[in-house]
Design a protein around this motif. Structure first.
Motif, PDB file in Angstrom:
ATOM      1  N   PRO A 110      41.141  41.850  29.209  1.00  0.00           N
ATOM      2  CA  PRO A 110      41.678  42.848  29.897  1.00  0.00           C
ATOM      3  C   PRO A 110      40.370  43.894  30.226  1.00  0.00           C
ATOM      4  N   ALA A 111      39.525  43.994  29.342  1.00  0.00           N
ATOM      5  CA  ALA A 111      38.619  45.059  29.707  1.00  0.00           C
ATOM      6  C   ALA A 111      37.683  44.821  30.543  1.00  0.00           C
ATOM      7  N   LEU A 112      36.981  43.652  30.479  1.00  0.00           N
ATOM      8  CA  LEU A 112      36.300  43.046  31.625  1.00  0.00           C
ATOM      9  C   LEU A 112      37.077  42.895  32.955  1.00  0.00           C
ATOM     10  N   ARG A 113      38.390  42.584  32.896  1.00  0.00           N
ATOM     11  CA  ARG A 113      39.115  42.533  34.099  1.00  0.00           C
ATOM     12  C   ARG A 113      39.204  43.757  34.708  1.00  0.00           C
ATOM     13  N   ARG A 114      39.300  44.974  33.911  1.00  0.00           N
ATOM     14  CA  ARG A 114      39.379  46.230  34.471  1.00  0.00           C
ATOM     15  C   ARG A 114      38.042  46.735  35.250  1.00  0.00           C
ATOM     16  N   LYS A 115      36.874  46.123  34.428  1.00  0.00           N
ATOM     17  CA  LYS A 115      35.626  46.688  34.957  1.00  0.00           C
ATOM     18  C   LYS A 115      35.435  45.782  36.188  1.00  0.00           C
ATOM     19  N   VAL A 116      35.565  44.555  36.332  1.00  0.00           N
ATOM     20  CA  VAL A 116      35.531  43.912  37.479  1.00  0.00           C
ATOM     21  C   VAL A 116      36.427  44.467  38.579  1.00  0.00           C
ATOM     22  N   MET A 117      37.604  44.691  38.304  1.00  0.00           N
ATOM     23  CA  MET A 117      38.603  45.303  39.369  1.00  0.00           C
ATOM     24  C   MET A 117      38.105  46.794  39.784  1.00  0.00           C
ATOM     25  N   THR A 118      37.481  47.342  39.031  1.00  0.00           N
ATOM     26  CA  THR A 118      36.950  48.693  39.420  1.00  0.00           C
ATOM     27  C   THR A 118      35.907  48.568  40.376  1.00  0.00           C
ATOM     28  N   GLY A 119      34.688  47.529  40.051  1.00  0.00           N
ATOM     29  CA  GLY A 119      33.974  47.492  40.832  1.00  0.00           C
ATOM     30  C   GLY A 119      34.279  46.919  42.401  1.00  0.00           C
ATOM     31  N   LEU A 120      35.337  46.116  42.367  1.00  0.00           N
ATOM     32  CA  LEU A 120      35.818  45.560  43.587  1.00  0.00           C
ATOM     33  C   LEU A 120      36.592  46.515  44.555  1.00  0.00           C
ATOM     34  N   LEU A 121      37.086  47.433  43.678  1.00  0.00           N
ATOM     35  CA  LEU A 121      38.012  48.704  44.410  1.00  0.00           C
ATOM     36  C   LEU A 121      36.798  49.761  45.023  1.00  0.00           C
ATOM     37  N   SER A 122      35.552  49.879  44.076  1.00  0.00           N
ATOM     38  CA  SER A 122      34.738  50.692  44.795  1.00  0.00           C
ATOM     39  C   SER A 122      34.104  50.103  45.980  1.00  0.00           C
ATOM     40  N   LYS A 123      33.822  48.677  45.779  1.00  0.00           N
ATOM     41  CA  LYS A 123      33.037  47.795  47.050  1.00  0.00           C
ATOM     42  C   LYS A 123      33.984  47.921  48.310  1.00  0.00           C
ATOM     43  N   HIS A 124      35.206  47.570  48.014  1.00  0.00           N
ATOM     44  CA  HIS A 124      36.022  47.387  49.361  1.00  0.00           C
ATOM     45  C   HIS A 124      37.114  48.225  49.524  1.00  0.00           C
ATOM     46  N   GLY A 125      37.302  49.298  48.697  1.00  0.00           N
ATOM     47  CA  GLY A 125      38.364  50.210  48.806  1.00  0.00           C
ATOM     48  C   GLY A 125      39.699  49.522  48.311  1.00  0.00           C
ATOM     49  N   ARG A 126      40.961  50.025  48.541  1.00  0.00           N
ATOM     50  CA  ARG A 126      41.850  49.174  47.932  1.00  0.00           C
ATOM     51  C   ARG A 126      42.306  47.925  48.344  1.00  0.00           C
ATOM     52  N   ILE A 127      42.619  47.217  47.440  1.00  0.00           N
ATOM     53  CA  ILE A 127      42.983  45.789  47.577  1.00  0.00           C
ATOM     54  C   ILE A 127      44.419  45.665  47.429  1.00  0.00           C
ATOM     55  N   ASP A 128      44.922  45.031  48.243  1.00  0.00           N
ATOM     56  CA  ASP A 128      46.376  44.926  48.417  1.00  0.00           C
ATOM     57  C   ASP A 128      47.046  44.203  47.503  1.00  0.00           C
ATOM     58  N   ALA A 129      46.560  43.093  46.977  1.00  0.00           N
ATOM     59  CA  ALA A 129      47.226  42.208  46.099  1.00  0.00           C
ATOM     60  C   ALA A 129      45.978  41.678  45.032  1.00  0.00           C
TER      61      ALA A 129
ATOM     62  N   ASP B  82      45.271  33.750  37.361  1.00  0.00           N
ATOM     63  CA  ASP B  82      45.841  32.231  36.724  1.00  0.00           C
ATOM     64  C   ASP B  82      46.304  32.613  35.232  1.00  0.00           C
ATOM     65  N   PHE B  83      46.222  33.994  34.790  1.00  0.00           N
ATOM     66  CA  PHE B  83      46.723  34.257  33.376  1.00  0.00           C
ATOM     67  C   PHE B  83      47.334  35.838  33.471  1.00  0.00           C
ATOM     68  N   ASN B  84      48.480  36.105  33.322  1.00  0.00           N
ATOM     69  CA  ASN B  84      49.116  37.305  33.459  1.00  0.00           C
ATOM     70  C   ASN B  84      48.438  38.447  32.456  1.00  0.00           C
ATOM     71  N   GLY B  85      48.416  37.918  31.368  1.00  0.00           N
ATOM     72  CA  GLY B  85      48.237  38.936  30.260  1.00  0.00           C
ATOM     73  C   GLY B  85      47.100  40.015  30.490  1.00  0.00           C
ATOM     74  N   PRO B  86      45.663  39.506  30.706  1.00  0.00           N
ATOM     75  CA  PRO B  86      44.709  40.401  31.206  1.00  0.00           C
ATOM     76  C   PRO B  86      44.842  41.401  32.222  1.00  0.00           C
ATOM     77  N   ASP B  87      45.885  41.145  33.163  1.00  0.00           N
ATOM     78  CA  ASP B  87      46.088  42.070  34.418  1.00  0.00           C
ATOM     79  C   ASP B  87      46.550  43.377  33.983  1.00  0.00           C
ATOM     80  N   THR B  88      46.852  43.620  32.538  1.00  0.00           N
ATOM     81  CA  THR B  88      46.938  45.005  32.354  1.00  0.00           C
ATOM     82  C   THR B  88      45.651  45.655  32.422  1.00  0.00           C
ATOM     83  N   GLY B  89      44.256  45.231  32.357  1.00  0.00           N
ATOM     84  CA  GLY B  89      43.027  45.902  32.898  1.00  0.00           C
ATOM     85  C   GLY B  89      43.106  45.896  34.162  1.00  0.00           C
ATOM     86  N   ALA B  90      43.584  45.119  34.922  1.00  0.00           N
ATOM     87  CA  ALA B  90      43.332  45.199  36.609  1.00  0.00           C
ATOM     88  C   ALA B  90      44.295  46.494  37.019  1.00  0.00           C
ATOM     89  N   ILE B  91      45.608  46.287  36.534  1.00  0.00           N
ATOM     90  CA  ILE B  91      46.382  47.488  36.952  1.00  0.00           C
ATOM     91  C   ILE B  91      45.865  48.928  36.618  1.00  0.00           C
TER      92      ILE B  91
END
Length: 372
Positions: free
Chosen positions: A234-253, A257-266
């Motif tokens: 979850p911690a790395l998923r948050r970091k990766v998602m933060t980078g993607l949002l910074s690079k691309h702006g809001r991503i719609d979806a 392949d595993f929902n548990g770590p999606d807490t970090g993305a949210i």
């Protein structure tokens, strides 16, 4: 889960969940269990690993059964092991039901197979998370007379020769469900695919199926057209998602392949003060359910994934006892859909944050499992 994970899936523990209300799940299928037989999403595919009746296959020969999870260390694995033992308990001639997990240790995963053969296990269910690296040990176990059934990972080899069968998810079915859901909820926009460790087989297979299904909806772009590696952390998923949002702006979806770590993305969306995304994934998560009610978003998850060992055990037991079993080894897991202003996912604050509440265990069984 789901998985189902080709190396250890590290999930964070969160205390003090504020939401106390537990809501019932709403599933999107009308299929129900048929008495004495497997539930099927459609002909030739099993919907839930709990759908069959193992007592028809128990036979009379005493047998020792075992379940090996090559990658482990999380609640999903404990639930899967509990489901395996619950299924085994239905056969009075099972003398012992064993379980072991190798946590991010490929060599231990291989040596565990050899160890169980030496202990006289007759039926062995193996989550072959390390793929073909485990095939030599699996083949040797089969040659020694053990009835081996694999789940989740693809160990290569030939069913009926190197092992009895392989219980797997139909990733094309799941990929299409995800793509259709995004088409309905996003229409036009962007999606990021969040996976596990770099190059792992599970993420690769799920992404390939999702990528193929998304060809029907070219108006939705897959960000970077690749799996975003997050180690199922979850911690790395948050970091990766933060980078993607910074690079691309809001991503719609996001699709994972595993929902548990999606807490970090949210959390990455929340920290960026962005509207939460549409989410499609596999293997339900208690913490996700509790958090969802605070800021709902369109959410699709494939449930009941921890029941795979049940089906695998039935197939293996039937092979050892010489009893006929016509159940399909291919699963179309049940989709659960949650929309804002609709039915909410389950939330059980007394259970671990990463518990899968769609599991084929009762709430009392889950409470007992995690009481310590």
């Amino acid at each position: 889960m789901h998985r189902r994970k080709s190396t250890t899936m590290l999930l964070v523990s969160v205390v003090g969940l504020a939401l106390a209300a537990a809501c019932s799940t709403e599933n999107t299928t009308a299929n129900t269990a048929t008495a004495g037989g497997p539930r099927k999403a459609e002909e030739g595919f099993q919907q839930s690993g709990s759908g069959g009746d193992i007592t028809k296959f128990c036979g009379t020969k005493p047998m020792k059964v075992g379940f090996l999870k090559s990658a482990g260390g999380n609640t999903w694995v404990l639930q899967a092991a509990a489901e395996f033992k619950d299924e085994a308990a239905k056969c009075g001639n099972v003398t012992e039901a064993l379980f072991a997990q190798a946590i991010n240790d490929q060599q231990k995963a291989i040596s565990d197979i050899t160890s169980y053969v030496a202990q006289g296990v007759n039926v062995l269910v193996i989550s072959a998370d390390y793929g073909v690296a485990e095939l030599p040990a699996i083949s040797k176990a089969t040659q020694a007379g053990v009835k081996v059934v694999t789940i989740l990972g693809d160990a290569g080899g030939k069913p009926g020769t190197d092992f009895v069968d392989a219980v797997t998810f139909d990733t094309d079915f799941i990929g299409k469900k995800w793509a259709d859901f995004l088409h309905e909820q996003v229409g036009k926009g962007t999606v990021a695919f969040l996976g596990g460790t770099p190059g792992n087989e599970t993420s690769t297979q799920f992404f390939a199926s999702f990528q193929k299904a998304m060809k029907a909806y070219p108006e939705i772009e897959i960000v970077d057209d690749r799996v975003q590696d997050t180690n199922w952390d979850p911690a790395l998923r948050r970091k990766v998602m933060t980078g993607l949002l910074s690079k691309h702006g809001r991503i719609d979806a996001i699709v994972s392949d595993f929902n548990g770590p999606d807490t970090g993305a949210i959390q990455a969306y929340d920290s960026a003060n962005m509207e939460r995304p549409v989410v499609a994934s596999i293997t339900s998560n208690n913490e996700i359910g509790c958090d969802w009610a605070k800021k709902p978003y369109p959410f699709l998850v494939m449930g009941q994934t921890s029941s795979l060992p049940r089906l695998a055990l039935r197939i293996g037991v039937a092979a050892f006892q010489g009893t006929a079993n016509t159940e399909s080894a291919k699963l179309h897991p049940e989709p659960f859909t949650y929309l804002p202003n609709g039915t909410a996912p389950d939330c059980k604050p007394a259970l671990p944050p990463d518990a899968d509440l769609t599991a084929d265990l009762t709430e009392s069984q889950l409470t007992e499992l995690f009481k310590s």
